[in-house]
Design an enzyme around this catalytic site. Structure first.
Site, PDB file in Angstrom:
ATOM      1  N   GLU A   1      -6.377  -7.434   1.692  1.00 35.26           N
ATOM      2  CA  GLU A   1      -5.172  -6.892   1.054  1.00 35.26           C
ATOM      3  C   GLU A   1      -5.547  -5.692   0.173  1.00 35.26           C
ATOM      4  OE1 GLU A   1      -3.616  -9.537  -1.853  1.00 35.26           O
ATOM      5  OE2 GLU A   1      -1.677  -8.514  -2.011  1.00 35.26           O
ATOM      6  N   HIS A   2      -6.476  -5.908  -0.764  1.00 36.30           N
ATOM      7  CA  HIS A   2      -6.962  -4.832  -1.629  1.00 36.30           C
ATOM      8  C   HIS A   2      -8.418  -4.557  -1.305  1.00 36.30           C
ATOM      9  CE1 HIS A   2      -3.912  -7.039  -4.113  1.00 36.30           C
ATOM     10  NE2 HIS A   2      -3.471  -5.808  -4.305  1.00 36.30           N
TER      11      HIS A   2
ATOM     12  N   GLN B   1      16.151 -22.042  -3.192  1.00 33.05           N
ATOM     13  CA  GLN B   1      17.564 -21.755  -3.459  1.00 33.05           C
ATOM     14  C   GLN B   1      17.878 -20.267  -3.292  1.00 33.05           C
ATOM     15  OE1 GLN B   1      15.507 -24.156  -4.989  1.00 33.05           O
ATOM     16  NE2 GLN B   1      16.265 -23.953  -7.081  1.00 33.05           N
TER      17      GLN B   1
ATOM     18  N   SER C   1      -3.357 -13.909  -2.660  1.00 34.84           N
ATOM     19  CA  SER C   1      -3.828 -12.540  -2.895  1.00 34.84           C
ATOM     20  C   SER C   1      -5.345 -12.462  -2.746  1.00 34.84           C
ATOM     21  CB  SER C   1      -3.409 -12.116  -4.297  1.00 34.84           C
ATOM     22  OG  SER C   1      -3.611 -10.748  -4.489  1.00 34.84           O
TER      23      SER C   1
ATOM     24  N   GLN D   1      -8.566 -10.197  -9.900  1.00 34.00           N
ATOM     25  CA  GLN D   1      -8.015 -10.855  -8.715  1.00 34.00           C
ATOM     26  C   GLN D   1      -8.057 -12.373  -8.877  1.00 34.00           C
ATOM     27  OE1 GLN D   1      -6.470  -9.273  -6.166  1.00 34.00           O
ATOM     28  NE2 GLN D   1      -5.862 -11.358  -5.779  1.00 34.00           N
TER      29      GLN D   1
ATOM     30  N   HIS E   1      22.870   1.266  36.996  1.00 38.16           N
ATOM     31  CA  HIS E   1      22.223   2.273  36.144  1.00 38.16           C
ATOM     32  C   HIS E   1      22.203   3.629  36.850  1.00 38.16           C
ATOM     33  CE1 HIS E   1      20.923  -1.159  33.788  1.00 38.16           C
ATOM     34  NE2 HIS E   1      20.296  -0.377  32.921  1.00 38.16           N
TER      35      HIS E   1
ATOM     36  N   GLU F   1      13.911   0.359  40.359  1.00 35.95           N
ATOM     37  CA  GLU F   1      13.988  -0.899  39.591  1.00 35.95           C
ATOM     38  C   GLU F   1      15.124  -1.785  40.101  1.00 35.95           C
ATOM     39  OE1 GLU F   1      13.967  -0.560  35.335  1.00 35.95           O
ATOM     40  OE2 GLU F   1      11.860   0.061  35.260  1.00 35.95           O
TER      41      GLU F   1
ATOM     42  N   ASN G   1       5.849 -18.828  -4.337  1.00 38.37           N
ATOM     43  CA  ASN G   1       4.922 -19.943  -4.093  1.00 38.37           C
ATOM     44  C   ASN G   1       5.049 -20.427  -2.638  1.00 38.37           C
ATOM     45  OD1 ASN G   1       7.280 -21.429  -3.941  1.00 38.37           O
ATOM     46  ND2 ASN G   1       7.072 -22.306  -5.990  1.00 38.37           N
TER      47      ASN G   1
ATOM     48  N   TYR H   1      13.247 -11.041  -4.130  1.00 41.17           N
ATOM     49  CA  TYR H   1      12.932 -12.246  -4.898  1.00 41.17           C
ATOM     50  C   TYR H   1      11.793 -11.993  -5.888  1.00 41.17           C
ATOM     51  CZ  TYR H   1      11.815 -16.910  -6.318  1.00 41.17           C
ATOM     52  OH  TYR H   1      11.587 -18.015  -7.096  1.00 41.17           O
TER      53      TYR H   1
ATOM     54  N   ASP I   1      -1.631  -2.260  -9.000  1.00 40.90           N
ATOM     55  CA  ASP I   1      -0.746  -3.391  -9.296  1.00 40.90           C
ATOM     56  C   ASP I   1       0.427  -2.961 -10.156  1.00 40.90           C
ATOM     57  OD1 ASP I   1      -2.333  -5.141  -7.908  1.00 40.90           O
ATOM     58  OD2 ASP I   1      -3.448  -5.844  -9.662  1.00 40.90           O
TER      59      ASP I   1
ATOM     60  N   HIS J   1      -5.269 -14.460 -10.615  1.00 42.40           N
ATOM     61  CA  HIS J   1      -3.945 -14.596  -9.992  1.00 42.40           C
ATOM     62  C   HIS J   1      -3.609 -16.052  -9.698  1.00 42.40           C
ATOM     63  CE1 HIS J   1      -1.886 -10.867  -9.513  1.00 42.40           C
ATOM     64  NE2 HIS J   1      -2.960 -10.238  -9.073  1.00 42.40           N
TER      65      HIS J   1
END
Lengths: 440, 440
Positions: free
Chosen positions: B322-323, B186, B233, B255, B415, B410, B209, B124, B356, B258
């Site tokens: 993250e970074h 969608q 981010s 940053q 088995h 067991e 989003n 996506y 990036d 963003h």
């Protein structure tokens, strides 16, 4: 057992459909137990253990004395078997380590992955009728090999507050650092949120009943990572006239005895062979202590006569089984075409139970079709790969304009500035190489 | 920007806390959209695209003509920049391939992992103000390198039903096999359940989003695998007096631009340096087209003066950014102690924007503290590791008794039988070696 002969592809989804469970009600029950643990910590754990496990514990912590006692109680033969299995599992999982290698992606731009163990892992071992010490090995050994600093294990106590000695012995052997007598949702909640006694884990592993699975899925939404979604265990077997009907029957039964919802599928070109397997199953099942469970699982099992080998492969890849046994004459050729399966067992002398216990591969595998997208537990499950990069002056002179152009086109001016300011400081054109001029 | 000086460890959780969003209402909205798509397929997709993207599409499919038109519209400089970045990304991700190696875990027991690409992946790419063609490269190139057979991409059309040409160009270049003009819930619903036009994917990747994130989390419960949980981010920067205040300010701003919920943290031993960075930020932010967004993000950002280096490392590993940019003099030493981070940028000349876009590392990274347990997207994200095992006659003679002992303990008789029957057929004791006798 339902028999299908050369079923049309359109029928496959129906034939191969796994049972669906409506978990809405289950989820809301489990959610409220999780909230109790989150809000009231150890107090809630004690109440819930009393309620669900029927035992009043003053302390959940397994002590060094408990471990020593367990070791002294355990049969020597079993200890030796556990050690043998542990060595194979250690070998196979240690073999999955990779060295760090730096690569210069473009002139002066160095990138690499560093493998770092997840700091704290939480491992769940179910209780119930069978003491699953093999799962202790399968989860704790790779965690130790990966280098996890804290290996937390939870397993439910019996009515006397005791954990099976084989489980404790395997835990000690495998490097578990903390062990708590906690079962079901209590264990998952405690390791997710942390309590006064139980540390919060970064990732939770292990099988369990529907409550445990529901709890793991709920906490995985926002609170903690989990190994994989779970479902009933399953095996598919591809056999032909070169296979041994008695062996195949024993493999189907060893899957069927897991639980009444176990999934069992046998595919063969030969109708005759399938008939032989049915006779063998009828004979072998009689002597099993877990006969009733196995019979229930078998009642949902599927036998398929399929003449076309390409179709057999396609059907298996569509079903995407947790375990796959290929005992046909041309097993190597067929195996090369399998793209969706958890663990594959080749030839007549490689039963699934070898992988369940001791061959070295992991027995914690995706079910319910998740082998299409998930691996079974392996060394990577306990590791994160952090990327690093370092750019030299010349490297930035060459790469910088690329970044500027892309950031500009994405309308991210500050991203561009971060490069522009640096290029201005080091001198954008000072050493611009002919190579760069050609490239941009 | 909030400034803290040598904050006590007890205060860290509060200082480092990420914003919490209540998603209950969001989830129920998203769930009902997903159900629409599941039940009514393409018809629902058309209605929803009309409603949310304001465009009436007769067809979602991006055609070869659309790709050609996009290529002809795109600036040559940008094409070259994209190709340069693509080459670095390809190099770094190809380098992550590993060969299959068989190991003999114990005598006659052979085990190996086979890496198989996930067959169908769904990628996506968000729409909105910035055309994120860089994310196209970051997701589709590793999918192609892994060998995914079907690389499906969705991105929302604008009001005229058009996808930004840079996105289409990058998609074609990266080996996307099918492209659909679908946005938001969608797209996620279509790739999860499949419709008349859109194929069902095995795993879904990509940013988005809050609606997209909620949709991904909901479908990951039962229907499809996803890359990782998501959140706003974030970057953390460790700097000292050897760092460049102007560079650091530009990184913080890149940053911050963003989104208003971006997280920005600067840690330095030097109060003075932090003051310099503040002055630089004030200057640089004025010229940014996304100034308002950056200012909002900065209002939640954190500046920490911390004198003790061990504490700095501990704070970073607690926050798990993250970074992470380390531009101190001793960056290599500090980097070696980092255990929780997504991607790390070393020295003064390695801005986050390099990763990036173009250094070669992946920019799809875990946020919100998930770097404690998740890796960023890498080649493994598109691959499953299937385990195989094959046991020889001698191998089973040696390993068989181990399996029997463990299965017995067991209480899993079937088995055990699967091994016993085979041992009886091949002759349990015939060639029993002295080695085995010592072991059991």
């Amino acid at each position: 057992m339902k028999l299908f002969t050369n079923p049309d592809k359109k029928e496959w989804p129906l034939i191969l459909a796994r049972p669906l469970f409506d978990v809405t009600e289950l989820n809301s029950k489990v959610k409220s137990i999780l909230d109790e643990i989150k809000n009231r910590g150890d107090v809630a754990l004690k109440e819930l253990t009393n309620k669900f496990d029927g035992v009043n514990l003053s302390d959940f912590v397994v002590t060094e004395e408990d471990f020593s006692l367990a070791e002294s109680q355990l049969d020597d033969q079993l200890k030796k078997a556990i050690s043998f299995a542990a060595k194979n599992i250690e070998k196979f999982h240690s073999f999955q380590k990779h060295d760090i290698k730096k690569i210069e992606t473009s002139h002066g731009v160095f990138c690499w992955q560093k493998q770092v163990a997840i700091e704290k892992v939480g491992l769940y071992i179910p209780g119930g009728s069978a003491p699953l010490f093999s799962t202790v090995l399968m989860l704790a050994l790779p965690a130790r090999i990966a280098g996890c600093r804290e290996i937390i294990m939870c397993s439910p106590p019996d009515k006397n507050g005791i954990i099976n000695p084989a489980i404790l012995y395997a835990a000690k052997l495998s490097g578990v650092t903390r062990f708590f007598k906690l079962g079901g949702v209590q264990a998952i909640g405690a390791m997710t949120y942390g309590t006064e006694t139980v540390p919060k884990a970064d990732k939770i592993f292990g099988p369990g009943n529907q409550y445990v699975m529901a709890a793991k899925q709920l906490v995985s939404m926002n609170d903690v990572a989990i190994d994989m979604p779970a479902g009933p265990s399953e095996v598919a077997i591809i056999a032909d006239d070169s296979s041994n009907a008695s062996f195949v029957a024993s493999d189907l039964l060893s899957q069927a005895e897991h639980g009444p919802d176990s999934q069992v599928i046998l595919i063969s070109k030969s109708h005759n062979f399938i008939d032989e397997v049915k006779i063998q199953i009828d004979m072998q099942v009689q002597k099993l202590p877990r006969k009733e469970i196995a019979l229930k699982a078998l009642s949902n099992s599927i036998l398929i006569v399929m003449e076309d080998e390409t179709q057999i492969i396609e059907l298996i890849n569509t079903y995407a089984p947790e375990h796959l046994i290929i005992s046909t004459n041309n097993y190597a050729e067929m195996a090369s075409k399998i793209i969706n399966a958890g663990s594959v067992f080749l030839g007549n002398l490689t039963p699934e139970s070898a992988g369940d216990y001791a061959s070295g591969t992991n027995h914690t595998l995706p079910t319910n079709g998740w082998t299409k997208s998930y691996s079974g537990v392996n060394l990577d499950s306990f590791i994160k790969k952090i990327t690093f990069q370092e750019i030299t002056t010349d490297g930035l002179r060459e790469l910088g304009p690329v970044i500027e152009a892309m950031a500009e086109a994405e309308h991210l001016q500050a991203h561009k500035n971060a490069v522009t300011l640096r290029l201005e400081a080091i001198g954008r054109n000072k050493y611009q190489s002919p190579r760069l001029k050609n490239k941009l």
